[in-house]
Design an enzyme around this catalytic site. Structure first.
Site, mmCIF file in Angstrom:
data_model
loop_
_atom_site.group_PDB
_atom_site.id
_atom_site.type_symbol
_atom_site.label_atom_id
_atom_site.label_comp_id
_atom_site.label_asym_id
_atom_site.label_seq_id
_atom_site.Cartn_x
_atom_site.Cartn_y
_atom_site.Cartn_z
ATOM 1 C CG ASP A 20 -2.070 1.004 1.249
ATOM 2 O OD1 ASP A 20 -2.317 1.384 -0.004
ATOM 3 O OD2 ASP A 20 -2.946 1.031 2.103
ATOM 4 N N GLY A 21 0.444 2.219 -0.667
ATOM 5 C CA GLY A 21 0.946 3.549 -0.459
ATOM 6 C C GLY A 21 1.720 4.117 -1.997
ATOM 7 C CG HIS B 71 0.071 2.009 -9.232
ATOM 8 N ND1 HIS B 71 -0.315 1.606 -7.800
ATOM 9 C CD2 HIS B 71 -1.239 2.830 -9.735
ATOM 10 C CE1 HIS B 71 -1.421 2.289 -7.532
ATOM 11 N NE2 HIS B 71 -1.966 2.862 -8.393
ATOM 12 C CD1 TRP C 9 7.292 6.676 -2.618
ATOM 13 C CD2 TRP C 9 7.062 7.023 -4.752
ATOM 14 N NE1 TRP C 9 8.814 6.791 -2.980
ATOM 15 C CE2 TRP C 9 8.528 7.016 -4.429
ATOM 16 C CE3 TRP C 9 6.659 7.332 -5.855
ATOM 17 C CZ2 TRP C 9 9.253 7.042 -5.484
ATOM 18 C CZ3 TRP C 9 7.452 7.302 -6.975
ATOM 19 C CH2 TRP C 9 8.965 7.178 -7.008
ATOM 20 C CG LEU D 206 9.518 -17.349 -3.700
ATOM 21 C CD1 LEU D 206 9.444 -17.217 -2.303
ATOM 22 C CD2 LEU D 206 10.195 -15.835 -4.310
ATOM 23 N NE ARG E 110 -3.030 -1.697 4.400
ATOM 24 C CZ ARG E 110 -4.302 -1.696 3.935
ATOM 25 N NH1 ARG E 110 -5.078 -2.580 4.517
ATOM 26 N NH2 ARG E 110 -4.624 -0.875 3.160
HETATM 27 C C1 FPP Z 1 -1.777 0.188 -3.205
HETATM 28 O O1 FPP Z 1 -1.427 1.653 -3.302
HETATM 29 C C2 FPP Z 1 -1.287 -0.617 -4.559
HETATM 30 C C3 FPP Z 1 -1.859 -1.270 -5.391
HETATM 31 C C4 FPP Z 1 -3.574 -1.325 -5.688
HETATM 32 C C5 FPP Z 1 -1.315 -1.914 -6.685
HETATM 33 C C6 FPP Z 1 -0.089 -2.682 -6.274
HETATM 34 C C7 FPP Z 1 0.511 -2.834 -7.681
HETATM 35 C C8 FPP Z 1 1.787 -2.887 -7.987
HETATM 36 C C9 FPP Z 1 3.003 -2.797 -6.784
HETATM 37 C C10 FPP Z 1 2.365 -2.935 -9.463
HETATM 38 C C11 FPP Z 1 2.731 -4.093 -9.738
HETATM 39 C C12 FPP Z 1 2.480 -5.253 -9.198
HETATM 40 C C13 FPP Z 1 2.870 -6.515 -9.816
HETATM 41 C C14 FPP Z 1 2.549 -7.825 -8.890
HETATM 42 C C15 FPP Z 1 3.560 -6.728 -10.906
HETATM 43 P P1 FPP Z 1 -2.355 2.549 -3.481
HETATM 44 O O2 FPP Z 1 -2.629 3.059 -4.630
HETATM 45 O O3 FPP Z 1 -3.804 2.208 -2.759
HETATM 46 O O4 FPP Z 1 -1.727 3.789 -2.637
HETATM 47 P P2 FPP Z 1 -2.298 4.903 -1.572
HETATM 48 O O5 FPP Z 1 -2.898 4.362 -0.707
HETATM 49 O O6 FPP Z 1 -1.272 5.801 -1.532
HETATM 50 O O7 FPP Z 1 -3.607 5.589 -2.357
#
Ligand code: FPP
Length: 252
Positions: A21-22, A38, A26, A132, A189
């Site tokens: 998350d985050g 992302h 960021w 893994l 988390r």
């Molecule tokens: C949450 O941050 C993150 C996600 C919903 C997406 C996670 C995806 C990736 C790390 C990219 C690629 C992954 C793979 C497996 C290749 P948020 O958008 O909720 O952040 P916020 O809480 O700051 O809004």
């Protein structure tokens, strides 16, 4: 003065499960669109996979897209799908060479045919690998998992292949999307929120929880080591007393 503990002295969790998350914050902290976060998050995914493969962690589960994430703006959902697709294409051979077995959990029928095909191919290509198991939870929800397991059990009961008395915890385990995997030992988390957000509701029953305010794109091996250190400081009792555990009268 901080005392440094040699990581080789630490017991590694068998299964680490992470809510990444985050990413959005960021990017916003840098006055950039959320999607940049992302993209930056993919680098953290790579680092964590590398760490777990090196340290003999058996399973790493990453919550990449929840059943609820469809509620995000269409452009962000589209970018995320594109990122999954391009990351898969780019990383699959490297993961295969590293002896990583890839597995997807979640309702993948919601994704376009091309992406579903890529996911299945990646699973097939790496299914014999043993260093893994990397589990990517996409369009996943803990409640969804329990519903789909219940449906499978009822299907078997309706054709007489299963009796009510045979429904045990083990049987439910065997019908969850995580069938055959050990339960997570350590849940992490990032991003500061302290909740489970419909992730692996059944499987997290005895998991040690670790929350960090580090935003996912800043999550590196040192933060992961901090979580593993914290895990090593916990006493896992699984319902027993401290005395029983200390006397090792029971095997955990
Ligand atoms: C949450 O941050 C993150 C996600 C919903 C997406 C996670 C995806 C990736 C790390 C990219 C690629 C992954 C793979 C497996 C290749 P948020 O958008 O909720 O952040 P916020 O809480 O700051 O809004």
């Amino acid at each position: 003065m901080s005392i440094s503990v040699d990581m080789s002295d630490l017991k590694m969790p068998k299964h680490i499960a992470i809510i990444m998350d985050g990413n959005g914050r960021w990017a916003q902290n840098r006055f950039m669109p959320r999607t940049v976060g992302h993209r930056a998050g993919v680098k953290s995914v790579r680092n964590v996979v590398e760490y777990c493969a090196n340290k003999n962690v058996e399973v790493l589960t990453l919550f990449a897209f929840s059943s609820e994430n469809w509620r995000r703006p269409a452009a962000e959902v589209e970018l995320l799908m594109g990122l999954f697709m391009s990351s898969l294409q780019r990383e699959i051979n490297r993961l295969d060479k590293r002896n990583v077995c890839l597995r997807f959990i979640g309702d993948i029928t919601a994704f376009n045919d091309k992406l579903q095909q890529k996911m299945l191919e990646a699973e097939l290509q790496t299914q014999g690998n043993s260093a893994l198991t990397l589990v990517i939870a996409v369009n996943y929800g803990g409640r969804w998992d329990l519903c789909q397991a219940t449906q499978k059990v009822i299907d078997k009961m309706s054709i007489g292949a299963l009796e009510k008395q045979e429904i045990t915890e083990q049987l439910i385990n065997d019908h969850l999307s995580t069938a055959g995997l050990p339960e997570p030992d350590l849940f992490i988390r990032t991003g500061g929120e302290q909740r489970v957000s419909n992730f692996m509701l059944w499987q997290l029953a005895y998991t040690e929880m670790y929350f960090t305010s580090t935003l996912w794109p800043d999550f590196d091996q040192s933060v992961l080591e901090e979580a593993v250190r914290s895990f090593n400081g916990r006493q896992r009792r699984f319902g027993h007393t401290s005395e029983q555990v200390l006397n090792q009268a029971i095997t955990l």
